[in-house]
Motif scaffolding. Structure first.
Motif: not given
Length: 321
Positions: A118-130
């Motif tokens: 399992a990997v957890v990111e801040n939601d905005v980090n995930a947003f910008v990666q997507g």
């Protein structure tokens, strides 16, 4: 190891202030399942975990039905609101929208629930990666990501790599001061979030109206009134757009980002935010005098979940690098 006849997939979860959603992504990096549910943000971390686990399981089941094949979960990624310790996957800090969320060991709990990495990111980090992988800023190496929702979040990509900073809070533009003296959800005052979040837009509108209008409105209500000709509603969005433009110029001046991608629930009011935002950037450009390109994200409500899935692909060797 799972049944070898089952195709490996990864799941990405978006745990937001109002909605928790999950996508299932196959080995071709194609989304094959998607399920959402309301976030029990006031019920604490355990309740939010239960909802996250449930949407992943339902997304897996939905994918199997829709695609006509069996899948096995190989890894799970989550984009979570708040400051996240990326090493441990623990929530370090969160706004008052979330009860008993700070300190919650989300990655450990997801590993225990599913028995996979399992990997957890801040939601905005995930947003910008997507958005960098599949969306509006695909291929750009220096990007500020901003999400406008219940709060205002930010994330940075520098030189093609996500930059979280030593404390995991790099890019948190929503909590930069200098935007007045209104109280912020974090307990301080004058932050960008006090003008540009959905909750703040509703509050600022109500402050301007004392003529018998309902005592409770949403940002979507304010947007509808602005489009219908309500000058006070339009002014609230102008203030928000101007503030976002100022924040974008601050970041571009300090670290020379070239692109800003904006997402979150408030992106539905982009037509109301964009004019003042772009006027502000034109009036006060970065010291480089080079244009800062500001664009809405293209992945919509799935952006964070897709980015969270992308973040865990390297852990299992699934999908393209």
């Amino acid at each position: 190891m799972g049944d070898p006849q089952q195709a490996p997939v990864v799941a990405g979860i978006d745990i937001g202030g109002t909605t928790t959603s999950a996508v299932v992504m196959d080995d071709a990096a194609t989304v094959v399942g998607h399920v959402s549910a309301a976030t029990p943000a006031q019920d604490g971390g355990t309740a939010m975990l239960t909802t996250a686990v449930d949407v992943v399981r339902r997304a897996l089941a939905s994918a199997s039905v829709q695609q006509g094949r069996a899948y096995r979960l190989a890894a799970v990624g989550a984009g979570a609101a708040g400051v996240v310790d990326r090493r441990t996957g623990t929530i370090v800090a969160a706004s008052d929208s979330f009860h008993k969320w700070a300190g919650f060991p989300l990655a450990d709990e997801l590993r225990a629930a599913f028995g996979v990495p399992a990997v957890v990111e801040n939601d905005v980090n995930a947003f910008v990666q997507g958005e960098r992988r599949f969306g509006a800023v695909q291929g750009y190496d220096d990007v500020l990501g901003v999400t406008l929702g219940t709060g205002v979040g930010g994330a940075l990509v520098l030189g093609g790599e996500l930059y979280a900073g030593p404390n995991g809070a790099a890019g948190e533009i929503g909590h930069v001061p200098g935007f007045g003296d209104l109280p912020c959800s974090c307990g301080r005052t004058g932050h960008l979030e006090t003008l540009a979040s959905g909750r703040s837009i509703a509050a600022r509108y109500l402050e301007r109206t004392d003529d018998g209008r309902p005592a409770s409105v949403t940002a979507a209500d304010v947007a509808a009134r602005a489009r219908a000709g309500d000058a006070r509603a339009a002014a609230v969005f102008e203030d928000a757009g101007r503030a976002i433009g100022q924040a974008a110029v601050m970041v571009a001046t300090l670290i020379d980002v070239t692109h800003v991608v904006i997402g979150g629930g408030l992106i539905g009011a982009w037509d109301l935010l964009e004019p003042a935002l772009k006027t502000e950037i034109s009036a006060e450009p970065p010291v480089s005098d080079q244009p800062v390109v500001v664009t809405p994200g293209t992945l919509g409500a799935r952006a964070v979940a897709i980015g969270a899935a992308v973040a865990c692909l390297p852990r299992v060797g699934t999908g393209p690098a």
